[in-house]
Design an enzyme around this catalytic site. Structure first.
Site, PDB file in Angstrom:
ATOM      1  N   GLU A 250       2.226  40.732 -23.078  1.00 50.74           N
ATOM      2  CA  GLU A 250       3.584  40.323 -23.445  1.00 50.74           C
ATOM      3  C   GLU A 250       3.806  40.427 -24.654  1.00 50.74           C
ATOM      4  O   GLU A 250       3.341  39.705 -25.719  1.00 50.74           O
ATOM      5  CB  GLU A 250       3.753  38.887 -22.807  1.00 50.74           C
ATOM      6  CG  GLU A 250       5.421  38.647 -22.969  1.00 50.74           C
ATOM      7  CD  GLU A 250       5.806  37.118 -23.031  1.00 50.74           C
ATOM      8  OE1 GLU A 250       7.030  36.630 -22.708  1.00 50.74           O
ATOM      9  OE2 GLU A 250       4.828  36.285 -23.643  1.00 50.74           O
TER      10      GLU A 250
ATOM     11  N   ASP B  66       6.483  26.835  -1.144  1.00 53.59           N
ATOM     12  CA  ASP B  66       5.793  25.636  -1.178  1.00 53.59           C
ATOM     13  C   ASP B  66       5.046  25.249   0.332  1.00 53.59           C
ATOM     14  O   ASP B  66       5.633  25.715   1.337  1.00 53.59           O
ATOM     15  CB  ASP B  66       7.037  24.584  -1.215  1.00 53.59           C
ATOM     16  CG  ASP B  66       6.416  23.023  -1.125  1.00 53.59           C
ATOM     17  OD1 ASP B  66       5.145  22.855  -1.475  1.00 53.59           O
ATOM     18  OD2 ASP B  66       7.342  22.099  -0.920  1.00 53.59           O
TER      19      ASP B  66
ATOM     20  N   ASP C  24      -0.151  36.001 -22.441  1.00 54.11           N
ATOM     21  CA  ASP C  24       0.965  35.518 -22.891  1.00 54.11           C
ATOM     22  C   ASP C  24       1.320  35.709 -24.390  1.00 54.11           C
ATOM     23  O   ASP C  24       0.429  35.517 -25.078  1.00 54.11           O
ATOM     24  CB  ASP C  24       1.200  34.083 -22.658  1.00 54.11           C
ATOM     25  CG  ASP C  24       2.314  33.405 -22.662  1.00 54.11           C
ATOM     26  OD1 ASP C  24       3.419  33.584 -22.086  1.00 54.11           O
ATOM     27  OD2 ASP C  24       2.649  32.153 -23.895  1.00 54.11           O
TER      28      ASP C  24
ATOM     29  N   ASP D 148       3.195  26.431  -4.563  1.00 59.48           N
ATOM     30  CA  ASP D 148       1.722  26.532  -4.436  1.00 59.48           C
ATOM     31  C   ASP D 148       0.907  27.333  -4.227  1.00 59.48           C
ATOM     32  O   ASP D 148       1.579  28.666  -3.409  1.00 59.48           O
ATOM     33  CB  ASP D 148       1.314  24.999  -3.886  1.00 59.48           C
ATOM     34  CG  ASP D 148       1.940  24.882  -2.652  1.00 59.48           C
ATOM     35  OD1 ASP D 148       1.868  25.942  -1.757  1.00 59.48           O
ATOM     36  OD2 ASP D 148       2.325  23.755  -2.287  1.00 59.48           O
TER      37      ASP D 148
ATOM     38  N   ASP E 110       6.578  19.170  -1.403  1.00 60.48           N
ATOM     39  CA  ASP E 110       6.846  18.516  -2.563  1.00 60.48           C
ATOM     40  C   ASP E 110       8.136  19.189  -3.259  1.00 60.48           C
ATOM     41  O   ASP E 110       8.334  18.881  -4.569  1.00 60.48           O
ATOM     42  CB  ASP E 110       5.835  18.300  -3.532  1.00 60.48           C
ATOM     43  CG  ASP E 110       5.174  19.613  -3.930  1.00 60.48           C
ATOM     44  OD1 ASP E 110       5.552  20.726  -3.858  1.00 60.48           O
ATOM     45  OD2 ASP E 110       4.072  19.471  -4.572  1.00 60.48           O
TER      46      ASP E 110
ATOM     47  N   ASN F  18       3.605  22.078   0.841  1.00 61.69           N
ATOM     48  CA  ASN F  18       3.322  20.520   1.184  1.00 61.69           C
ATOM     49  C   ASN F  18       4.640  19.753   0.842  1.00 61.69           C
ATOM     50  O   ASN F  18       4.627  18.450   0.969  1.00 61.69           O
ATOM     51  CB  ASN F  18       2.277  20.023   0.434  1.00 61.69           C
ATOM     52  CG  ASN F  18       2.575  20.227  -1.305  1.00 61.69           C
ATOM     53  OD1 ASN F  18       3.637  20.742  -1.364  1.00 61.69           O
ATOM     54  ND2 ASN F  18       1.648  19.682  -2.071  1.00 61.69           N
TER      55      ASN F  18
END
Ligand code: GLC
Length: 553
Positions: A273, A24, A208, A32, A28, A26
Site C-alpha cells: 500500500e 456475519d 499496510d 467474520d 453479533d 453468528n
C-alpha cells in the site's frame, strides 16, 4: 530473479474483502471468517483469482484491526485460527488464492511488545518502538513533543509515556505505536510472523502503509507546507519529508521479498500500500540497474485512478505515464476503490461506474476490486451517532470518515440485506432492497452491473490479449478514452465515453464483445459507431491492419 513465465497474480483479478462488513455468521452484527466461507460460491463464481482479506488478527479494534495485538492469530470477533485454516483450504479447493493484509509499520499499544517496551528504558524491547526524549524547553515534559511530526489522523504524532518519561511516535492513532524498523530484532520478529502465515499456505501479503516504515534517523522537523490553508487535518500542516518514503525503506522491502522467495514454489505475491507520485511509486519495484532484477514489491498498489479527475485526457495521460515509468520487467496494477476511499459509484454515478469497471478490467495489469463495487454500491449515509471510524471521531466534520465505504455487503432484500441476523455494526445502505446480489443475479436483471462485472472478468480470463497483451494507441478524443489490447494477431479496441453526451467514434471492422450497458453484443461494427452517454465498448477487431507495437503505449 526475473522470470518470463506468467504468474497467477499477473493474470487474475484480486477482490478485497473487508471482513467486518462482508458476512456475519453468528448474529453479533460484525462479519467474520465463517461468514466469508458461507459465501464461497459467490466468490468462486465471480471470476476473480484471489481474495485479499483486511486484518482479522487479535486487536482492540481502535482502527478496526489495523492495530494488531498478535500477528499470529485470529481475533475472536472474526473466529479462530482453525476457522481461518478451513477458509483457506476451501478457497484453495475452489481455485482461489488468499492474500492477507499485514500491518508491519505499527502494532497495537496492547501488543505484548509495546507493553514491555513502555515500562522502562532498559527492558529487552526498549528499542522496538520509536522513543524520544521531550524537546528541551520550559513547561511540563508532556507539552514538549520531540519534533513537529503529525499523525495521519490529525494531531501530534507523539504521545507522552510517564513510565519512561519519553514520547513514542505513531503515524496514526496513539493506540498504534510505530515499530522501529531500524532495529534488526523487530525485522526478525515481523519476518517470523510472515513465515507463520506462509507456512499456513497464504499466497501473499498486502503490506499496510509500506512507504511509511522508516523514519528519519535524526528525527528532523518536517518542513512546513506552504500550501496549508489552516483547514482540514493538521496532517497537512507539514510535508512528510522525514516520515515517509525514506530511502532505507527499499532495503526493508527487499528483505520482505527475500522472505517470500524462500518459499520457492509458492509464487506468493508482495503488494505494497503506497500513496506516492508515479515516479516514487514505481521505485518500489526495486529495479536494480546492475542486474536488471526486481528486488522490491511485486505490485506497489497504483491508486492513481482514484486520485485522477474523471476526464479522458487526464486518464489517457496517466496510463501513458505509468506505463512509460514502469521499470523493465515490472508488472502494472490498477485499483478503483478500497476501505479508505469514497466508493466509485458515489464519485461517478452508476453509468460512469460501469465505464470505470470496463476500464479497470481491460487495462494492462492486475486489477483490484473492492467488495460491493461490483453491485454499484454507493457510500452509505452515516448519522453522526453511528460514526465508528477513529479517523472521523478524531477530527469530526472534516470528511475524514471512512464508515460510508465500509457498510455491509448487500446480499438480498431481507431487512439487513442478508448480512447478519443481528444489528449490523454499520447501517445497511438505502436502496438495498433492489441493489443486492440476489436481485442483480436474477433473470429479470440481465443488464445489472454485477452481470457486467462477471462478463468482464470472464472475458478477461478467456482472452490472453486482455490479461497478458500489450496496451497501445492510448488516446483521448473529445471525452472518449480509447486504447487497444494486443497479443499476436488478437486485437481488442476499447472505447470509453467518460462524458454524459452521445459521442461518435471511428472503429476498424470488428464485432462488439461487450458494452457497459450490456446491449448490442455480437453486432458488427466498422466506421462510425455511436457511443451513448457513459457507455463503453469492447470490440474484437477483425484483421487489424496495424502491426504489433512495442510493449509500451
Ligand atoms: C492503512 C489502512 C487504513 C488504516 C491505516 C493505519 O492506510 O488501509 O485503513 O487506517 O493503514 O493502519
Amino acid at each position: 530473479m526475473k522470470t518470463s513465465a506468467r504468474l497467477w497474480w499477473q493474470d487474475g483479478a484480486i477482490y478485497q474483502i473487508y471482513p467486518r462488513s462482508f458476512q456475519d455468521s453468528n448474529g453479533d452484527g460484525i462479519g467474520d471468517l465463517p461468514g466469508i466461507l458461507s459465501r464461497i460460491d459467490y466468490l468462486a463464481t465471480l471470476g476473480v483469482e484471489a481474495v485479499w482479506i483486511s486484518p482479522f488478527y487479535p486487536s482492540p479494534m481502535a482502527d478496526f484491526g489495523y492495530d494488531v495485538a498478535d500477528y499470529c492469530n485470529v481475533d475472536p470477533i472474526f473466529g479462530t485460527l482453525p476457522d481461518f485454516i478451513r477458509l483457506i483450504d476451501a478457497l484453495h479447493t475452489r481455485g482461489l488464492r488468499v492474500i492477507l493484509d499485514f500491518v508491519p509499520n505499527h502494532s497495537s499499544d496492547q501488543h505484548p511488545w509495546f507493553l514491555e517496551s513502555k515500562i522502562s528504558r532498559d527492558n529487552p524491547k526498549q528499542d522496538w518502538y520509536l522513543w524520544r526524549d521531550p524537546a528541551p524547553g520550559a513547561g511540563v515534559p508532556e507539552s514538549r513533543p520531540p519534533n513537529n511530526w503529525q499523525s495521519h489522523f490529525g494531531g501530534p504524532a507523539w504521545t507522552y509515556n510517564p513510565e519512561r518519561g519519553q514520547f513514542y511516535y505513531h503515524s496514526f492513532l496513539r493506540q498504534q505505536p510505530d515499530l522501529n524498523w531500524r532495529n534488526p530484532e523487530v525485522r526478525k520478529a515481523i519476518y517470523a510472523a510472515m513465515r507463520f502465515w506462509l507456512d499456513r499456505g497464504v499466497d501473499g501479503f498486502r503490506m499496510d502503509v509500506l512507504w511509511l516504515l522508516i523514519k528519519d534517523d535524526q528525527f528532523r522537523d518536517n518542513p512546513l507546507n506552504p500550501d496549508w490553508s489552516g483547514g482540514g487535518s493538521s496532517f497537512g500542516r507539514v510535508l512528510p519529508l522525514y516520515t515517509a518514503d525514506r530511502p532505507e525503506t527499499h532495503e526493508v522491502v527487499a528483505e520482505m521479498r527475500a522472505v517470500m522467495a524462500s518459499y520457492p514454489n509458492r509464487d506468493a505475491v508482495l503488494i505494497g500500500e503506497i500513496y506516492l507520485p508515479l515516479r516514487d511509486l514505481v521505485a518500489y519495484y526495486g529495479f536494480d540497474p546492475n542486474t536488471a532484477d526486481l528486488r522490491g514489491a511485486d505490485m506497489p498498489f497504483n491508486f492513481h485512478l482514484i486520485q485522477t479527475p474523471w476526464n479522458a485526457d487526464r486518464i489517457a495521460q496517466l496510463i501513458r505515464e505509468y506505463e512509460g515509468q514502469l521499470p523493465t520487467g515490472a508488472w502494472p496494477n490498477w485499483v478503483l476503490g478500497n476501505h479508505d476511499q469514497t466508493r466509485i459509484a458515489t464519485r461517478l454515478g452508476e453509468y460512469q461506474a460501469r465505464v470505470a469497471a470496463m476500464l479497470l478490467l481491460t487495462l494492462r495489469g492486475t486489477p483490484t476490486l473492492y467488495y460491493g463495487d461490483e453491485l454499484g454500491m454507493t457510500d452509505g449515509s452515516i448519522h453522526p451517532d453511528q460514526v465508528r471510524d477513529p479517523a472521523e471521531l478524531n477530527q469530526p466534520g472534516i470528511g475524514m470518515g471512512r464508515d460510508p465505504e465500509r457498510t455491509p455487503m448487500l446480499w438480498d432484500n431481507s431487512p439487513v440485506a442478508g448480512f447478519t441476523s443481528g444489528q449490523p455494526w454499520l447501517p445497511v445502505n438505502e436502496g438495498a432492497a433492489t441493489r443486492n446480489v440476489a436481485a442483480q443475479s436474477s433473470p429479470d436483471a440481465p443488464r445489472s452491473i454485477l452481470n457486467l462485472y462477471r462478463k468482464l472478468l470472464a472475458l478477461r480470463r478467456q482472452h490472453p490479449a486482455l490479461h497478458a497483451g500489450a496496451i497501445s494507441y492510448v488516446q483521448s478524443n473529445s471525452g472518449v478514452l480509447s486504447y487497444r489490447r494486443i497479443l499476436g494477431d488478437q486485437q481488442f479496441q476499447i472505447f470509453l465515453n467518460l462524458t454524459d453526451d452521445i459521442k461518435r467514434v471511428t472503429s476498424e471492422p470488428g464485432h462488439i464483445l461487450l458494452t457497459t450497458i450490456l446491449d448490442g453484443e455480437g453486432a458488427d461494427v466498422g466506421g462510425i459507431t455511436i457511443l451513448e452517454a457513459g457507455e463503453g465498448l469492447l470490440i474484437a477487431l477483425k484483421n487489424p491492419h496495424i502491426p504489433d507495437p512495442p510493449n509500451k503505449p
